[in-house]
Write a protein that holds these residues in place. Structure first.
Motif, PDB file in Angstrom:
ATOM      1  N   GLY A  20       0.626  -0.825   0.100  1.00  0.00           N
ATOM      2  CA  GLY A  20       0.140   0.015   0.038  1.00  0.00           C
ATOM      3  C   GLY A  20       1.107   0.832  -0.259  1.00  0.00           C
ATOM      4  O   GLY A  20       0.841   2.283  -0.348  1.00  0.00           O
ATOM      5  N   TRP A  21       1.794   1.565   0.735  1.00  0.00           N
ATOM      6  CA  TRP A  21       2.924   2.715   0.734  1.00  0.00           C
ATOM      7  C   TRP A  21       3.782   2.479   0.136  1.00  0.00           C
ATOM      8  O   TRP A  21       4.208   3.828  -1.402  1.00  0.00           O
ATOM      9  CB  TRP A  21       3.675   2.230   2.400  1.00  0.00           C
ATOM     10  N   VAL A  22       3.799   1.726  -0.501  1.00  0.00           N
ATOM     11  CA  VAL A  22       4.971   1.317  -1.598  1.00  0.00           C
ATOM     12  C   VAL A  22       4.189   1.863  -3.280  1.00  0.00           C
ATOM     13  O   VAL A  22       4.541   2.708  -3.592  1.00  0.00           O
ATOM     14  CB  VAL A  22       5.538   0.071  -1.967  1.00  0.00           C
ATOM     15  N   VAL A  23       3.633   1.486  -3.339  1.00  0.00           N
ATOM     16  CA  VAL A  23       1.924   2.046  -4.869  1.00  0.00           C
ATOM     17  C   VAL A  23       1.557   3.642  -4.776  1.00  0.00           C
ATOM     18  O   VAL A  23       1.785   3.981  -5.403  1.00  0.00           O
ATOM     19  CB  VAL A  23       0.849   0.937  -4.658  1.00  0.00           C
ATOM     20  N   ILE A  24       1.440   4.036  -3.472  1.00  0.00           N
ATOM     21  CA  ILE A  24       0.808   5.266  -2.984  1.00  0.00           C
ATOM     22  C   ILE A  24       2.556   6.199  -3.521  1.00  0.00           C
ATOM     23  O   ILE A  24       2.359   6.658  -4.108  1.00  0.00           O
ATOM     24  CB  ILE A  24       0.076   5.935  -1.582  1.00  0.00           C
ATOM     25  N   LEU A  25       3.450   5.656  -2.426  1.00  0.00           N
ATOM     26  CA  LEU A  25       4.279   6.409  -2.955  1.00  0.00           C
ATOM     27  C   LEU A  25       4.737   6.230  -4.506  1.00  0.00           C
ATOM     28  O   LEU A  25       4.677   7.124  -4.930  1.00  0.00           O
ATOM     29  CB  LEU A  25       5.732   6.105  -1.503  1.00  0.00           C
ATOM     30  N   GLY A  26       4.814   5.283  -4.882  1.00  0.00           N
ATOM     31  CA  GLY A  26       5.266   4.955  -6.386  1.00  0.00           C
ATOM     32  C   GLY A  26       4.671   6.411  -7.308  1.00  0.00           C
ATOM     33  O   GLY A  26       4.749   7.288  -8.184  1.00  0.00           O
ATOM     34  N   THR A 155      -5.562   2.597  -4.555  1.00  0.00           N
ATOM     35  CA  THR A 155      -4.871   1.706  -3.054  1.00  0.00           C
ATOM     36  C   THR A 155      -4.994   2.304  -1.866  1.00  0.00           C
ATOM     37  O   THR A 155      -4.725   1.230  -0.738  1.00  0.00           O
ATOM     38  CB  THR A 155      -2.898   2.254  -2.962  1.00  0.00           C
ATOM     39  N   LEU A 156      -4.979   3.401  -1.327  1.00  0.00           N
ATOM     40  CA  LEU A 156      -5.369   3.916   0.414  1.00  0.00           C
ATOM     41  C   LEU A 156      -6.720   2.927   0.593  1.00  0.00           C
ATOM     42  O   LEU A 156      -6.097   2.332   1.071  1.00  0.00           O
ATOM     43  CB  LEU A 156      -5.465   5.147   0.322  1.00  0.00           C
ATOM     44  N   VAL A 157      -7.203   2.882  -0.272  1.00  0.00           N
ATOM     45  CA  VAL A 157      -8.849   2.366   0.258  1.00  0.00           C
ATOM     46  C   VAL A 157      -9.027   0.662  -0.378  1.00  0.00           C
ATOM     47  O   VAL A 157      -9.867   0.223   0.671  1.00  0.00           O
ATOM     48  CB  VAL A 157      -9.935   3.122  -0.529  1.00  0.00           C
TER      49      VAL A 157
END
Length: 170
Positions: A20-26, A155-157
């Motif tokens: 989740g965090w990797v994809v949001i940052l990406g 991704t957050l949700v």
């Protein structure tokens, strides 16, 4: 057996939170590089997934040694997500889809998250998987310019909310 299932569900939170965090940052990094800089390769931000894959694989390799009971659902979930990995790699390296890659990833992430929720019988993952499909449909209506922002929100949700709910659950 019930306790083992509960531990296995809790261990799944690691992957959803990491990714989740990797994809949001990406997604946010990609959007920033694309819209606010002259950097010619905004997609290079996605190289941060390489260490995430390594961390995820090491964690996945060590987890069965910690768990006392190996359940069929563990293997099923592993194969669902390996199928996701292989599908994403084929799509990315084929070069045939170009700007539709984020849409396809949203659809596949929705499918895998939804199936994981069904296997674990955990409704927040079922809803999270469904939300990826909703955001994929929204991305069609809004267009390509903001797909990375839509993907970050999806991704957050779809990953982070269920991941934190899994971690919090008893």
């Amino acid at each position: 057996m019930i306790r083992s299932t509960q531990r296995n569900i809790k261990s799944a939170s690691f992957h959803f939170l990491l990714w989740g965090w990797v994809v949001i940052l990406g997604n946010l990094g990609h959007f920033y590089l694309q819209e606010f800089t002259n950097y010619p390769y905004p997609y290079a931000i996605w190289l941060l997934t390489i260490p995430a894959w390594l961390i995820s694989m090491i964690y996945g390799y060590r987890q069965p040694k910690i768990e006392k009971v190996k359940m069929y659902s563990d293997s099923l979930i592993m194969w669902i997500w390996l199928g996701f990995l292989f599908s994403i790699l084929l799509i990315i390296f084929s070069g045939l889809f170009g700007s539709t890659i984020p849409f396809i990833i949203l659809v596949l992430a929705g499918l895998c998250t939804f199936l994981t929720g069904l296997v674990l019988k955990f409704k927040p993952l079922i809803y999270g998987g469904s939300s990826f499909w909703i955001f994929a449909a929204i991305s069609i209506a809004i267009g390509q310019e903001y797909i990375t922002l839509i993907s970050a929100l999806a991704t957050l949700v779809g990953y982070l909310v269920p991941g934190y709910l899994i971690r919090k659950s008893n």
